[in-house]
Design a protein around this motif. Structure first.
Motif, PDB file in Angstrom:
ATOM      1  N   ASN A 148       7.302   3.594   0.275  1.00 51.52           N
ATOM      2  CA  ASN A 148       6.612   4.501  -0.648  1.00 51.52           C
ATOM      3  C   ASN A 148       5.477   3.791  -1.371  1.00 51.52           C
ATOM      4  O   ASN A 148       4.410   4.373  -1.585  1.00 51.52           O
ATOM      5  CB  ASN A 148       7.595   5.112  -1.643  1.00 51.52           C
ATOM      6  CG  ASN A 148       8.475   6.166  -1.001  1.00 51.52           C
ATOM      7  OD1 ASN A 148       8.110   6.763   0.009  1.00 51.52           O
ATOM      8  ND2 ASN A 148       9.651   6.379  -1.557  1.00 51.52           N
ATOM      9  N   SER A 149       5.672   2.540  -1.733  1.00 48.60           N
ATOM     10  CA  SER A 149       4.625   1.761  -2.392  1.00 48.60           C
ATOM     11  C   SER A 149       3.449   1.514  -1.432  1.00 48.60           C
ATOM     12  O   SER A 149       2.289   1.630  -1.819  1.00 48.60           O
ATOM     13  CB  SER A 149       5.209   0.429  -2.873  1.00 48.60           C
ATOM     14  OG  SER A 149       4.193  -0.394  -3.375  1.00 48.60           O
ATOM     15  N   ALA A 150       3.735   1.183  -0.185  1.00 45.02           N
ATOM     16  CA  ALA A 150       2.689   0.895   0.806  1.00 45.02           C
ATOM     17  C   ALA A 150       1.872   2.141   1.156  1.00 45.02           C
ATOM     18  O   ALA A 150       0.683   2.042   1.480  1.00 45.02           O
ATOM     19  CB  ALA A 150       3.314   0.317   2.070  1.00 45.02           C
ATOM     20  N   MET A 151       2.493   3.311   1.075  1.00 41.90           N
ATOM     21  CA  MET A 151       1.797   4.545   1.457  1.00 41.90           C
ATOM     22  C   MET A 151       0.585   4.834   0.578  1.00 41.90           C
ATOM     23  O   MET A 151      -0.310   5.576   0.981  1.00 41.90           O
ATOM     24  CB  MET A 151       2.757   5.740   1.429  1.00 41.90           C
ATOM     25  CG  MET A 151       3.692   5.754   2.611  1.00 41.90           C
ATOM     26  SD  MET A 151       4.578   7.319   2.865  1.00 41.90           S
ATOM     27  CE  MET A 151       5.019   7.856   1.265  1.00 41.90           C
ATOM     28  N   ALA A 152       0.506   4.240  -0.594  1.00 43.31           N
ATOM     29  CA  ALA A 152      -0.626   4.483  -1.495  1.00 43.31           C
ATOM     30  C   ALA A 152      -1.951   4.049  -0.875  1.00 43.31           C
ATOM     31  O   ALA A 152      -3.003   4.569  -1.241  1.00 43.31           O
ATOM     32  CB  ALA A 152      -0.402   3.766  -2.819  1.00 43.31           C
ATOM     33  N   LYS A 153      -1.925   3.096   0.055  1.00 38.31           N
ATOM     34  CA  LYS A 153      -3.149   2.604   0.693  1.00 38.31           C
ATOM     35  C   LYS A 153      -3.373   3.211   2.069  1.00 38.31           C
ATOM     36  O   LYS A 153      -4.264   2.802   2.798  1.00 38.31           O
ATOM     37  CB  LYS A 153      -3.092   1.080   0.822  1.00 38.31           C
ATOM     38  CG  LYS A 153      -3.112   0.383  -0.514  1.00 38.31           C
ATOM     39  CD  LYS A 153      -3.132  -1.108  -0.355  1.00 38.31           C
ATOM     40  CE  LYS A 153      -3.178  -1.758  -1.736  1.00 38.31           C
ATOM     41  NZ  LYS A 153      -3.150  -3.198  -1.660  1.00 38.31           N
ATOM     42  N   MET A 154      -2.561   4.182   2.428  1.00 30.17           N
ATOM     43  CA  MET A 154      -2.640   4.778   3.755  1.00 30.17           C
ATOM     44  C   MET A 154      -3.129   6.207   3.691  1.00 30.17           C
ATOM     45  O   MET A 154      -3.061   6.845   2.647  1.00 30.17           O
ATOM     46  CB  MET A 154      -1.273   4.714   4.429  1.00 30.17           C
ATOM     47  CG  MET A 154      -0.800   3.305   4.639  1.00 30.17           C
ATOM     48  SD  MET A 154       0.784   3.297   5.461  1.00 30.17           S
ATOM     49  CE  MET A 154       1.371   1.690   5.006  1.00 30.17           C
ATOM     50  N   VAL A 155      -3.621   6.680   4.814  1.00 34.05           N
ATOM     51  CA  VAL A 155      -4.101   8.051   4.909  1.00 34.05           C
ATOM     52  C   VAL A 155      -3.493   8.707   6.149  1.00 34.05           C
ATOM     53  O   VAL A 155      -3.029   8.026   7.067  1.00 34.05           O
ATOM     54  CB  VAL A 155      -5.644   8.109   4.970  1.00 34.05           C
ATOM     55  CG1 VAL A 155      -6.266   7.551   3.705  1.00 34.05           C
ATOM     56  CG2 VAL A 155      -6.187   7.392   6.193  1.00 34.05           C
ATOM     57  N   GLU A 156      -3.543  10.027   6.163  1.00 35.69           N
ATOM     58  CA  GLU A 156      -3.085  10.766   7.330  1.00 35.69           C
ATOM     59  C   GLU A 156      -4.135  10.685   8.431  1.00 35.69           C
ATOM     60  O   GLU A 156      -5.280  10.301   8.202  1.00 35.69           O
ATOM     61  CB  GLU A 156      -2.804  12.213   6.939  1.00 35.69           C
ATOM     62  CG  GLU A 156      -1.631  12.335   5.983  1.00 35.69           C
ATOM     63  CD  GLU A 156      -1.307  13.776   5.622  1.00 35.69           C
ATOM     64  OE1 GLU A 156      -1.687  14.697   6.371  1.00 35.69           O
ATOM     65  OE2 GLU A 156      -0.681  13.976   4.577  1.00 35.69           O
ATOM     66  N   GLU A 157      -3.740  11.053   9.642  1.00 33.37           N
ATOM     67  CA  GLU A 157      -4.586  10.873  10.819  1.00 33.37           C
ATOM     68  C   GLU A 157      -5.937  11.572  10.717  1.00 33.37           C
ATOM     69  O   GLU A 157      -6.974  10.975  11.022  1.00 33.37           O
ATOM     70  CB  GLU A 157      -3.848  11.349  12.074  1.00 33.37           C
ATOM     71  CG  GLU A 157      -4.567  11.006  13.348  1.00 33.37           C
ATOM     72  CD  GLU A 157      -3.691  11.144  14.572  1.00 33.37           C
ATOM     73  OE1 GLU A 157      -4.162  10.740  15.646  1.00 33.37           O
ATOM     74  OE2 GLU A 157      -2.543  11.637  14.475  1.00 33.37           O
ATOM     75  N   LEU A 158      -5.979  12.809  10.281  1.00 35.67           N
ATOM     76  CA  LEU A 158      -7.234  13.550  10.184  1.00 35.67           C
ATOM     77  C   LEU A 158      -8.202  12.864   9.220  1.00 35.67           C
ATOM     78  O   LEU A 158      -9.392  12.709   9.526  1.00 35.67           O
ATOM     79  CB  LEU A 158      -6.964  15.000   9.749  1.00 35.67           C
ATOM     80  CG  LEU A 158      -8.140  15.945   9.800  1.00 35.67           C
ATOM     81  CD1 LEU A 158      -8.702  16.037  11.224  1.00 35.67           C
ATOM     82  CD2 LEU A 158      -7.720  17.331   9.328  1.00 35.67           C
TER      83      LEU A 158
END
Length: 180
Positions: A148-158
Motif C-alpha cells: 500500500n505504501s509503494a502504490m503511492a508512486k505507481m499509476v494504472e496502465e492507461l
C-alpha cells in the motif's frame, strides 16, 4: 489523498491487475501468496517486470545477474534485485555522403524493489532468450502495508501509457509501423 487504486486492491489482486512505476518503466503485479504454509496473514506475492518502454532502453542482453545474497533473501525497499548487462548500437552522426555512423554502446540496468520483503525467485534469463514485456523478472513476498505504501508512486496502465506517450522513445526503440 488516496487514489482510486487504493480502494480496489483486493479486486485488483484477484484479477492480476498491474501497476506501473512511470520513471523506472517497471510493472508490478501483487497477488495473494501461492499457498505457502508459512505465509503471513497479510502477505502478498509481488511480481516485477520491465515495461515495453523499459525494454526499449535495454539493448541486447549479454548477462543477467542476481543481486541477492545466496545466504539472505531479505530485501529492503530500494535494494537491487537484478542487474541486466546489455550492449547495442546507436547512430552518432552521418558523414559528408550521408552514410550513417554507428557507435557501440553498453550499459547496465538495475531492477530495484519498491518494497521490503523476502525474495522468492529471481528469473535469470539466458542471453539466447528474449525478455518480453510480460516476463516476470522477480517474485517476492511482502506485506500488504508495504504494498500500500509503494502504490503511492505507481499509476494504472492507461495513465502510464499517457505518460510514456509524452516522453522520448527509448535508446533502442524500433520505429512504429504504420497501419494499412
Amino acid at each position: 489523498t488516496k487514489r482510486k487504486i487504493y480502494g480496489t486492491t483486493m479486486a485488483a489482486l484477484r484479477n492480476g491487475f498491474r501497476l506501473f512505476h512511470p520513471s523506472r518503466h517497471i510493472w508490478f503485479r501483487a497477488s495473494p501468496p501461492s499457498g505457502s504454509a508459512g505465509a503471513a496473514k497479510n502477505a502478498l506475492q509481488l511480481e516485477i517486470g520491465l515495461t515495453k518502454r523499459g525494454l526499449d532502453d535495454v539493448g541486447d542482453v549479454t548477462l543477467m545477474r542476481s543481486m541477492i545474497s545466496s545466504s539472505d533473501n531479505n530485501v529492503s525497499k530500494g535494494d537491487s534485485l537484478l542487474q541486466i548487462e546489455w550492449e547495442g548500437h546507436s547512430i552518432t552522426s552521418a558523414d559528408e555522403l550521408y552514410h550513417t555512423v554507428w557507435e557501440s554502446v553498453s550499459g547496465t540496468t538495475n531492477v530495484e524493489t519498491p518494497v521490503s520483503g523476502q525474495v522468492e525467485h529471481i528469473n535469470i534469463i539466458d542471453n539466447t532468450m528474449c525478455i518480453e514485456e510480460d516476463t516476470v523478472l522477480a517474485k517476492l513476498e511482502t506485506t500488504e502495508a508495504e504494498w500500500n505504501s509503494a502504490m503511492a508512486k505507481m499509476v494504472e496502465e492507461l495513465e502510464y501509457h499517457g505518460i510514456v506517450g509524452k516522453i522520448p522513445q527509448g535508446k533502442f526503440a524500433e520505429p512504429e509501423e504504420e497501419a494499412c
